[in-house]
Design an enzyme around this catalytic site. Structure first.
Site, short mmCIF file in Angstrom:
data_model
loop_
_atom_site.label_atom_id
_atom_site.label_comp_id
_atom_site.label_asym_id
_atom_site.label_seq_id
_atom_site.Cartn_x
_atom_site.Cartn_y
_atom_site.Cartn_z
N PHE A 243 45.49 29.98 32.74
CA PHE A 243 43.87 29.74 33.11
C PHE A 243 43.75 28.59 34.23
CE2 PHE A 243 44.08 30.83 28.51
CZ PHE A 243 44.09 32.18 28.78
N GLY A 472 51.14 35.73 31.38
CA GLY A 472 50.35 36.55 30.36
C GLY A 472 49.58 37.77 30.84
N ARG A 654 43.14 48.02 45.25
CA ARG A 654 44.06 49.05 44.65
C ARG A 654 44.49 48.59 43.27
NH1 ARG A 654 47.10 53.33 45.93
NH2 ARG A 654 47.44 52.42 48.08
N ASN A 657 48.06 48.64 37.93
CA ASN A 657 48.61 49.04 36.51
C ASN A 657 47.12 49.01 35.88
OD1 ASN A 657 48.81 49.12 33.74
ND2 ASN A 657 50.80 48.76 34.07
N LYS A 659 46.05 49.35 32.88
CA LYS A 659 46.00 48.99 31.32
C LYS A 659 46.32 47.52 31.62
CE LYS A 659 48.43 51.03 28.12
NZ LYS A 659 49.37 51.35 26.92
N THR A 660 47.12 46.90 32.21
CA THR A 660 47.23 45.27 32.74
C THR A 660 45.89 44.92 33.25
OG1 THR A 660 48.51 45.52 34.44
CG2 THR A 660 49.38 45.18 32.37
N GLN A 664 43.08 42.18 31.75
CA GLN A 664 42.75 41.11 32.47
C GLN A 664 41.03 40.97 32.29
OE1 GLN A 664 44.24 38.18 33.94
NE2 GLN A 664 45.64 39.17 32.62
N GLY A 729 43.90 41.84 43.65
CA GLY A 729 44.25 40.77 42.46
C GLY A 729 43.06 40.70 41.62
N GLU A 732 40.93 36.64 38.13
CA GLU A 732 39.73 35.70 37.83
C GLU A 732 38.42 36.45 37.87
OE1 GLU A 732 41.10 31.62 39.39
OE2 GLU A 732 42.53 33.07 40.25
MO1 MOS Z 1 43.52 30.07 38.57
S1 MOS Z 1 42.22 28.84 37.99
O1 MOS Z 1 43.50 30.28 40.34
O2 MOS Z 1 44.97 29.47 37.64
#
Ligand code: MOS
Length: 765
Positions: A243, A472, A654, A657, A659-660, A664, A729, A732
């Site tokens: 995190f 993770g 894009r 996956n 599921k992952t 997130q 990505g 976050e």
């Molecule tokens: Mo994240 S806060 O960019 O590890």
């Protein structure tokens, strides 16, 4: 681009290792002759050590060494500009045990090394310290006037961006909105505490470390210990959550290396939950003033977002909670002013925590949007459409891709936003007042350079290696998936090795950049490997690929097929076997355009170097977007808030996956629920000591707090410019907008506007 396996919701390739306990985390790398270190921590917030008596500790059972500033080896400060190129930086400029000065409670002032953990910990308690104490600065509001307005953020981002004249336009506006919001200090608290095992062998330092950045740790440790980078190896195959707190490099890793050097044995140092509150960063408290000038339709003429936050007293210059950064581009307005006022306080250094700036900043901005919509009797989604930014007006650039309107539309439809009643306190379910809230989500699309080695073996297996990390999130899985796509080898036959600085270099797992950086490098490397295999096959008369080139084949279901004529489906692997080729291997460093080979690439994340090096950054503004919709229930008698239903719709380019990626977003929204309703670290203002000291009193959502109805949708439109695969990505963005959507739902349920997080029951009674 048609894909076969990219995008599929395949299971995690490391799932079995994790559920069986076979996945090894930093502290689990047992060493022969291992010794244990335990730090001595300052109990004052500011001042200096007057005397430090280690006599009793030294005589304590099992103790091998006691280190303080009096006998510790001298370290060299890392060169931030050089280190930054490798994707990360030291968490603060303070090096451990170099002098007797004290800047915050919990600061390491000594280290005991012993035969066992218990012996080290017991002896650390015997070190007697007398301090020359100075009153620490602890209150953000009280010290506001001592704030400075730094020019830069994360070394190179503009920290005080503006366009037009927001103050003049605000004063002239038909409608003036002016409100202040606050967010408390929060801690990351991943399940796995920070841990380092340091081993010195023939002048070479190996550290098993819990880190989001093996390359960054390698460079920082090499610099502080005066070693060649080749003589430092950082190993971190599994990380139990980061995190952001494991993104920068902290002192305990240096302490472990110092201890191992002193006792000439491997040394393990694992932080306690209490040290994780004082020594490895946190999300700093903020006070945020939002001003909107608009006409009666809600069209903006002015936006001003002024944040007061803090940093540690002289130890950290380049990071503070950058609440206003998203505000500069999220809505259209000719006049915008972003201010970050940063106050030095006597706490450990704040550090990035999942969507630093965007998560706390969107709480204020998106709460204010809801308040303005309410005042003007405009639907909150409509107000956002009225001020929709078609381009990045601050950078004066087009967005590489922006599907935010689709997010609002799909989210409103899936959620049933039409049923919302604008006037608060109109919906009920038994004793629960019901409210609907929404907010915009946003996070930049970052991309760094990454190197990947791909090897195809004659037995039909492949190996993919890169010095990236899986914290993770599913990096192992999406790497295997990407390689499978471009090699035509099934995922089960692809081995991924990461989390080791001896592998081809890659960046920090931060800024949601890992997949956007590493996957294009995998694509590039795989394409070269396939081309070579094809060249071999094309010369083999027995092969169905005889005389063909890679243009004649397509990939599907983990196999290679000839396009056009009838293929037996023989893969180039079988051809390699017959030709007695044991392996084909390629190592590729992909730069921003995903172009192999060679070159160091052009990093462009807040954890890496100057984005101006990169031409694409000058042509487009890269951002992900989304919409969060929440149904909130509030118990009128007890003030308890329940999140009953959630819809997130995200435009992240894009999806590699499904599921992952969805996981997130579940995780991000849950972290946002914690931010909205529970998380808060209190300090005693008299002495800067944290009052909240364990997971017993630092509350985070548990299963019972998670919305029973939870839907996540992706627009899944590849970004045409960020990389060859169109990936932006997802780590976050999930948390952004969440606290505001909840606060807005609480208002719609109760008519009460809570402008200071967390929204605990006492604030609703
Ligand atoms: Mo994240 S806060 O960019 O590890």
């Amino acid at each position: 681009m048609k894909t076969y396996i990219i995008g599929k919701p395949i299971d995690r390739v490391d799932a079995r290792l994790k559920v069986t306990g076979a996945a090894k985390y930093a502290a689990e790398f047992s060493q022969n002759n291992l010794a244990y270190a335990f730090p001595v921590c300052s109990t004052i917030g500011k001042g200096a050590i007057a005397t430090i008596d280690t006599g009793a500790a030294e005589k304590s059972a099992g103790v091998l060494a006691v280190m303080t500033h009096k006998n510790a080896p001298r370290l060299k400060p890392a060169n931030i500009m050089e280190v930054g190129l490798y994707g990360t930086l030291p968490g603060e400029s303070l090096l451990p045990l170099q002098d007797g000065k004290i800047f915050y409670v919990g600061q390491y002032i000594g280290l005991v090394v012993a035969e066992t953990y218990e012996q080290a910990r017991a002896a650390a308690g015997l070190v007697k310290v007398n301090y020359r104490e100075v009153k620490p600065a602890t209150g953000l509001a009280e010290n506001k006037a001592k704030g400075k307005k730094p020019e830069k953020m994360f070394v190179f981002l503009e920290a005080q961006p503006k366009r037009g004249n927001a103050v003049t336009a605000f004063n002239a506006a038909q409608v003036k909105f002016d409100q202040t919001y606050s967010t408390p200090t929060e801690h990351h608290h991943p399940m796995e505490p920070h841990a380092s095992i340091a081993v010195w062998e023939n002048g070479r330092l190996t550290i098993f470390d819990a880190t989001q950045a093996v390359m960054g740790t390698n460079v920082v440790l090499a610099q502080t210990f005066g070693l060649d980078k080749k003589n430092v190896r950082i190993i971190s195959p599994f990380v139990g959550g980061g995190f952001g707190c494991k993104g920068l490099i902290w002192q305990h890793t240096m302490l472990a290396a110092m201890a191992a050097q002193a006792v000439k044995r491997p040394v393990k140092l694992v932080l306690t939950r209490q040290m994780m509150q004082t020594n490895v960063g946190h999300r700093g408290e903020t006070i945020q003033n939002i001003r909107f000038g608009s006409d009666k339709s809600g069209k903006f003429s002015a936006i001003k977002h002024e944040t007061t936050t803090y940093t540690s007293d002289g130890l950290m210059e380049f990071f503070f909670e950058p609440c206003g950064l998203a505000t500069q581009m999220l809505y259209s307005s000719p006049n915008v002013e972003i201010v970050h006022n940063v106050v030095p306080l006597n706490f450990g250094s704040p550090t990035p925590m999942r969507a630093p700036g965007e998560s706390s900043g969107t709480y204020a901005l998106e709460s204010a949007m809801d308040e303005l919509a309410h005042e003007l009797k405009i639907d909150p989604v409509q107000l956002r459409l009225t001020n929709y930014a078609n381009t990045d007006e601050q950078k004066k650039l087009p967005f590489s891709s922006k599907k935010l309107k689709d997010c609002y539309t799909l989210g409103a439809e899936k959620f049933g936003w039409k049923q919302r009643i604008q006037t608060p306190r109109q919906m009920r379910d038994g004793r629960w007042l019901i409210g609907y809230g929404m907010a915009t989500a946003t996070y930049p699309g970052y991309r760094g350079s990454a190197s990947v080695r791909v090897r195809v073996n004659a037995d039909g297996t492949a190996l993919v290696q890169s010095a990236t990390q899986d914290i993770g999130t599913g990096t192992y899985t999406v790497m295997a998936q990407t390689a499978s796509e471009f090699l035509g080898i099934p995922v089960e036959r692809i081995k991924v090795e990461i989390g080791d600085s001896d592998l081809p270099p890659a960046g920090t797992s931060g800024g949601s950049q890992s997949v956007a950086s590493v996957a294009p490098a995998i694509e590039a490397a795989c394409k070269i490997v396939v081309k070579r295999a094809m060249e071999t096959a094309a010369k083999d008369k027995q092969s169905p690929l005889f005389g063909k080139t890679e243009k004649d084949v397509s990939f599907g279901g983990g196999r290679i097929f000839l396009t056009g004529d009838s293929s037996k489906g023989e893969t180039y692997i079988e051809v390699m076997k017959r030709a007695n080729l044991s392996k084909i291997e390629e190592c590729v460093t992909a730069n921003l355009a995903g172009q192999p080979p060679g070159g160091s690439g052009a990093p462009c994340s807040p954890f890496t170097a100057n984005p101006d090096q990169n031409a694409d950054q000058q042509k487009y503004s890269f951002h992900s977007f989304g919409a969060q919709f929440a149904e909130i229930g509030v118990d009128e008698d007890l003030g308890i808030v329940r999140v009953r239903r959630w819809v997130s719709v995200l435009d992240i380019g894009r999806v590699v996956n499904e599921k992952t990626a969805r996981s997130q977003v579940y995780g991000g929204v849950n972290m946002g629920i914690g931010m909205a309703l529970m998380e808060e670290t209190h300090y005693d203002p008299r002495n800067a000591r944290p009052v909240v000291r364990s997971l017993g009193d630092y509350h985070v959502p548990v299963h019972a707090d998670i919305p029973p109805q939870f839907e996540v949708y992706f627009i899944n439109e590849p970004d045409p410019h960020l990389n060859t695969l169109g990936i932006r990505g997802v780590g976050e963005i999930g948390i952004t907008g969440v606290a505001a959507a909840i606060a807005n739902g609480v208002f719609n349920a109760t008519g009460k506007r809570v402008r200071n997080l967390p929204i605990t029951p006492d604030k609703l009674l």
